[in-house]
Scaffold this motif. Sequence first.
Motif, PDB file in Angstrom:
ATOM      1  N   LYS A  73       0.831  -1.211   0.000  1.00  0.00           N
ATOM      2  CA  LYS A  73       0.000   0.000   0.000  1.00  0.00           C
ATOM      3  C   LYS A  73       0.864   1.260   0.000  1.00  0.00           C
ATOM      4  CE  LYS A  73      -3.236   3.024   1.429  1.00  0.00           C
ATOM      5  NZ  LYS A  73      -4.321   3.529   0.599  1.00  0.00           N
ATOM      6  N   HIS A  74       1.896   1.274   0.836  1.00  0.00           N
ATOM      7  CA  HIS A  74       2.712   2.481   0.958  1.00  0.00           C
ATOM      8  C   HIS A  74       3.851   2.507  -0.062  1.00  0.00           C
ATOM      9  CE1 HIS A  74       0.779   4.013   4.606  1.00  0.00           C
ATOM     10  NE2 HIS A  74       0.617   2.742   4.917  1.00  0.00           N
ATOM     11  N   TYR A  75       4.318   1.356  -0.492  1.00  0.00           N
ATOM     12  CA  TYR A  75       5.371   1.342  -1.520  1.00  0.00           C
ATOM     13  C   TYR A  75       4.828   1.855  -2.851  1.00  0.00           C
ATOM     14  CZ  TYR A  75       8.833  -0.383  -4.819  1.00  0.00           C
ATOM     15  OH  TYR A  75       9.761  -0.466  -5.822  1.00  0.00           O
ATOM     16  N   LEU A  76       3.622   1.427  -3.232  1.00  0.00           N
ATOM     17  CA  LEU A  76       3.014   1.876  -4.479  1.00  0.00           C
ATOM     18  C   LEU A  76       2.295   3.206  -4.323  1.00  0.00           C
ATOM     19  CD1 LEU A  76       1.541  -1.563  -5.607  1.00  0.00           C
ATOM     20  CD2 LEU A  76       3.660  -0.491  -6.383  1.00  0.00           C
ATOM     21  N   ASN A  77       1.993   3.605  -3.066  1.00  0.00           N
ATOM     22  CA  ASN A  77       1.316   4.878  -2.781  1.00  0.00           C
ATOM     23  C   ASN A  77      -0.004   4.970  -3.539  1.00  0.00           C
ATOM     24  OD1 ASN A  77       0.898   7.316  -1.550  1.00  0.00           O
ATOM     25  ND2 ASN A  77       2.343   8.465  -2.813  1.00  0.00           N
ATOM     26  N   LEU A  78      -0.834   3.927  -3.406  1.00  0.00           N
ATOM     27  CA  LEU A  78      -2.112   3.844  -4.096  1.00  0.00           C
ATOM     28  C   LEU A  78      -3.256   3.894  -3.092  1.00  0.00           C
ATOM     29  CD1 LEU A  78      -1.369   0.929  -6.595  1.00  0.00           C
ATOM     30  CD2 LEU A  78      -1.360   3.361  -7.109  1.00  0.00           C
ATOM     31  N   SER A  79      -4.449   4.211  -3.595  1.00  0.00           N
ATOM     32  CA  SER A  79      -5.644   4.111  -2.767  1.00  0.00           C
ATOM     33  C   SER A  79      -5.986   2.641  -2.561  1.00  0.00           C
ATOM     34  CB  SER A  79      -6.809   4.845  -3.435  1.00  0.00           C
ATOM     35  OG  SER A  79      -7.159   4.206  -4.658  1.00  0.00           O
ATOM     36  N   ALA A 398      20.144  18.125   9.817  1.00  0.00           N
ATOM     37  CA  ALA A 398      19.359  19.036   8.985  1.00  0.00           C
ATOM     38  C   ALA A 398      19.115  18.491   7.581  1.00  0.00           C
ATOM     39  CB  ALA A 398      20.062  20.392   8.901  1.00  0.00           C
ATOM     40  N   THR A 399      19.958  17.585   7.093  1.00  0.00           N
ATOM     41  CA  THR A 399      19.813  17.073   5.731  1.00  0.00           C
ATOM     42  C   THR A 399      19.258  15.648   5.712  1.00  0.00           C
ATOM     43  OG1 THR A 399      22.145  16.383   5.782  1.00  0.00           O
ATOM     44  CG2 THR A 399      21.650  18.531   4.827  1.00  0.00           C
ATOM     45  N   ALA A 400      19.951  14.725   6.356  1.00  0.00           N
ATOM     46  CA  ALA A 400      19.549  13.317   6.291  1.00  0.00           C
ATOM     47  C   ALA A 400      18.223  13.074   7.011  1.00  0.00           C
ATOM     48  CB  ALA A 400      20.648  12.439   6.890  1.00  0.00           C
ATOM     49  N   LEU A 401      18.098  13.565   8.245  1.00  0.00           N
ATOM     50  CA  LEU A 401      16.898  13.271   9.028  1.00  0.00           C
ATOM     51  C   LEU A 401      15.683  14.042   8.510  1.00  0.00           C
ATOM     52  CD1 LEU A 401      15.544  11.855  11.348  1.00  0.00           C
ATOM     53  CD2 LEU A 401      16.393  13.618  12.897  1.00  0.00           C
ATOM     54  N   GLU A 402      15.822  15.359   8.367  1.00  0.00           N
ATOM     55  CA  GLU A 402      14.691  16.139   7.892  1.00  0.00           C
ATOM     56  C   GLU A 402      14.369  15.817   6.433  1.00  0.00           C
ATOM     57  OE1 GLU A 402      14.955  20.270   8.706  1.00  0.00           O
ATOM     58  OE2 GLU A 402      15.264  20.017  10.855  1.00  0.00           O
ATOM     59  N   GLY A 403      15.383  15.456   5.647  1.00  0.00           N
ATOM     60  CA  GLY A 403      15.117  15.032   4.275  1.00  0.00           C
ATOM     61  C   GLY A 403      14.327  13.745   4.214  1.00  0.00           C
ATOM     62  N   GLU A 408       9.327  10.496   3.063  1.00  0.00           N
ATOM     63  CA  GLU A 408       8.206   9.666   3.507  1.00  0.00           C
ATOM     64  C   GLU A 408       6.870  10.322   3.180  1.00  0.00           C
ATOM     65  OE1 GLU A 408      10.759   8.022   7.362  1.00  0.00           O
ATOM     66  OE2 GLU A 408       9.128   9.465   7.607  1.00  0.00           O
ATOM     67  N   LYS A 409       6.785  11.624   3.335  1.00  0.00           N
ATOM     68  CA  LYS A 409       5.512  12.303   3.100  1.00  0.00           C
ATOM     69  C   LYS A 409       5.191  12.417   1.610  1.00  0.00           C
ATOM     70  CE  LYS A 409       5.754  14.920   7.416  1.00  0.00           C
ATOM     71  NZ  LYS A 409       5.879  16.243   8.077  1.00  0.00           N
ATOM     72  N   ASN A 410       6.209  12.566   0.780  1.00  0.00           N
ATOM     73  CA  ASN A 410       5.966  12.755  -0.652  1.00  0.00           C
ATOM     74  C   ASN A 410       5.777  11.445  -1.404  1.00  0.00           C
ATOM     75  OD1 ASN A 410       6.145  15.573  -0.539  1.00  0.00           O
ATOM     76  ND2 ASN A 410       8.360  15.535  -0.744  1.00  0.00           N
ATOM     77  N   HIS A 411       6.435  10.365  -0.970  1.00  0.00           N
ATOM     78  CA  HIS A 411       6.468   9.140  -1.766  1.00  0.00           C
ATOM     79  C   HIS A 411       5.861   7.920  -1.091  1.00  0.00           C
ATOM     80  CE1 HIS A 411       9.010  11.284  -4.592  1.00  0.00           C
ATOM     81  NE2 HIS A 411       9.836  11.597  -3.606  1.00  0.00           N
ATOM     82  N   GLU A 425      -4.710   5.257  12.029  1.00  0.00           N
ATOM     83  CA  GLU A 425      -3.733   6.304  11.700  1.00  0.00           C
ATOM     84  C   GLU A 425      -2.339   5.914  12.185  1.00  0.00           C
ATOM     85  OE1 GLU A 425      -4.248  10.427  11.776  1.00  0.00           O
ATOM     86  OE2 GLU A 425      -6.436  10.391  11.880  1.00  0.00           O
ATOM     87  N   ILE A 426      -2.264   5.315  13.355  1.00  0.00           N
ATOM     88  CA  ILE A 426      -0.964   4.874  13.878  1.00  0.00           C
ATOM     89  C   ILE A 426      -0.358   3.811  12.963  1.00  0.00           C
ATOM     90  CG2 ILE A 426       0.159   3.687  15.801  1.00  0.00           C
ATOM     91  CD1 ILE A 426      -1.850   5.055  17.661  1.00  0.00           C
ATOM     92  N   VAL A 427      -1.183   2.850  12.528  1.00  0.00           N
ATOM     93  CA  VAL A 427      -0.707   1.807  11.617  1.00  0.00           C
ATOM     94  C   VAL A 427      -0.278   2.408  10.287  1.00  0.00           C
ATOM     95  CG1 VAL A 427      -1.444  -0.235  10.311  1.00  0.00           C
ATOM     96  CG2 VAL A 427      -2.049  -0.014  12.711  1.00  0.00           C
ATOM     97  N   TRP A 428      -1.047   3.372   9.779  1.00  0.00           N
ATOM     98  CA  TRP A 428      -0.720   4.041   8.510  1.00  0.00           C
ATOM     99  C   TRP A 428       0.661   4.695   8.600  1.00  0.00           C
ATOM    100  CZ3 TRP A 428      -4.703   5.236   4.566  1.00  0.00           C
ATOM    101  CH2 TRP A 428      -4.218   6.004   3.526  1.00  0.00           C
ATOM    102  N   ILE A 429       0.899   5.439   9.670  1.00  0.00           N
ATOM    103  CA  ILE A 429       2.185   6.129   9.836  1.00  0.00           C
ATOM    104  C   ILE A 429       3.325   5.129  10.003  1.00  0.00           C
ATOM    105  CG2 ILE A 429       3.472   7.669  11.379  1.00  0.00           C
ATOM    106  CD1 ILE A 429       0.745   9.019  12.006  1.00  0.00           C
ATOM    107  N   LEU A 430       3.087   4.085  10.799  1.00  0.00           N
ATOM    108  CA  LEU A 430       4.120   3.083  11.058  1.00  0.00           C
ATOM    109  C   LEU A 430       4.564   2.397   9.766  1.00  0.00           C
ATOM    110  CD1 LEU A 430       5.786   1.398  13.092  1.00  0.00           C
ATOM    111  CD2 LEU A 430       3.800  -0.112  13.307  1.00  0.00           C
ATOM    112  N   PHE A 431       3.625   1.966   8.940  1.00  0.00           N
ATOM    113  CA  PHE A 431       3.982   1.269   7.712  1.00  0.00           C
ATOM    114  C   PHE A 431       4.589   2.217   6.676  1.00  0.00           C
ATOM    115  CE2 PHE A 431       1.377  -2.155   9.368  1.00  0.00           C
ATOM    116  CZ  PHE A 431       2.046  -3.272   8.916  1.00  0.00           C
ATOM    117  N   GLY A 432       4.181   3.486   6.677  1.00  0.00           N
ATOM    118  CA  GLY A 432       4.821   4.435   5.769  1.00  0.00           C
ATOM    119  C   GLY A 432       6.300   4.608   6.075  1.00  0.00           C
ATOM    120  N   ILE A 433       6.632   4.735   7.369  1.00  0.00           N
ATOM    121  CA  ILE A 433       8.029   4.894   7.782  1.00  0.00           C
ATOM    122  C   ILE A 433       8.818   3.619   7.507  1.00  0.00           C
ATOM    123  CG2 ILE A 433       9.536   5.274   9.775  1.00  0.00           C
ATOM    124  CD1 ILE A 433       7.333   7.059  10.946  1.00  0.00           C
TER     125      ILE A 433
END
Length: 451
Positions: A73-79, A398-403, A408-411, A425-433
């Motif tokens: 779900k999160h790798y393909l970033n699909l509905s 400032a680069t590696a962590l914030e980047g 994660e948010k864009n892709h 929501e917790i599961v959604w965030i966990l699997f995205g990271i």
Amino acid sequence: MNKYTKNNLPKLFSEEETCGHRVQIFKETKLGKIHASLPLEELGTTLPIRQEGTAGAPSWFGNAGMFAVMFLKHYLNLSDEMLVDRINTDWELQMFCGRQFGDNDRIRDRNLPSRIRSYIGNNLSLETFQEIMIEQWSPHMGNTHCSLFDATAYESYVKYPTDEKLLWDCCVWIFECIYVLCKELGVKRPRHKYREQSIKQLAFSKTRKKTFKLRKRRRNSLLYLLNQGIVFMDALLAENAAFLNIAKYLCVQEKLKTVRTIFRQQTYMHEHPGEYVKNRIVSFFKPYLRPIIRGKENKRVEFGAKAHIYQVDGINLIDKLSFDPYNEALCLKGCVDKHNRHFGELHQLGVDNIYGTNKNRTFITENKICTCLPRKGRPPKHDKQTSKMRQELGRQRATALEGSFGNEKNHYGLRKVKARTQNNEIVWILFGIMTANAVKISKRTRQQEDG
């Protein structure tokens, strides 16, 4: 007549040979490398064992397959609907989930990923999940003596809240609920001003310049209407509680409890403008959300979960995830203890200036940890090497962590979290990271094999 008819076409490969050929192809693909980096079987043991043939979302896949669906779900970033369509038509995704579909097999439940997410959210422990992932990935991680700390907010997919929108959402729900209950019970509807207020609310929402007096007048009308709806609902439930379904009655009571809380908070704010209200509800459909003050120029306030993240060798892990605002500087000691427990002793730490409290500085000095925090007092004479290390730690944070937050948010589907409940929501965030981490680990393993 043609030699090869429809029923006697020559078969170049048997089904077993075709399946084995596909397995070899799958292992060489990017998706196959990601699959190899995930401990799906170990993760599956964290969920309760379900009997085969039982109804529900997990009947299509086993426990390991459900985790695979969430990573896809999160790798393909699909509905959810598009993900089901892809799984039905792509043998590579089916192999990732551990089940090859037959010619007549097809998932017709478009809500399958959502129900899997709910099932995992109700049974999964975040700490246990991360411990399994760390055990799997630690052989591919170096520089574990260094860590980077920071906090970020993962916004929830809600409309920007205002007092008028919140009160109107409550009014819409309570009067629609009254209509349904009156129809089921055969009771006459009570008299009210809901239709008139709906016309006024539409006119108010179309007004471009909403003055203070106009907003105050609108809130006053909505508070009166909502109070009227609560009185009607209480009387309706008290008189006909024995005739209602227990599940529906409990659901209505839970929502009504939220409505009463919102009415009480909004009444106090209306009568005492400018005063602070503790645990203020900003969304009727997601009452667990709280405003998180970010202080950014383009986005001062965000509505969602605040996560305290620590990064080790490019891999992000969750230290604390909460929908209530908190000061991340208070998490430093506990986060250092987690790092020491999972990766060994911490020697270098990259943090923001907000972590530079006196207690944190004392703790860092006692544990002989080098940080990028600015020194207090006069610097020593021979401080070139320490200052260079401090600058490098600050640059990495400032680069590696914030980047990685932006990546994660864009892709990986974390720009707006579209789950509807707190656990989801917790599961959604966990699997995205974790999906972003799995992609990094798969690239490292490929480089090690090629090298």
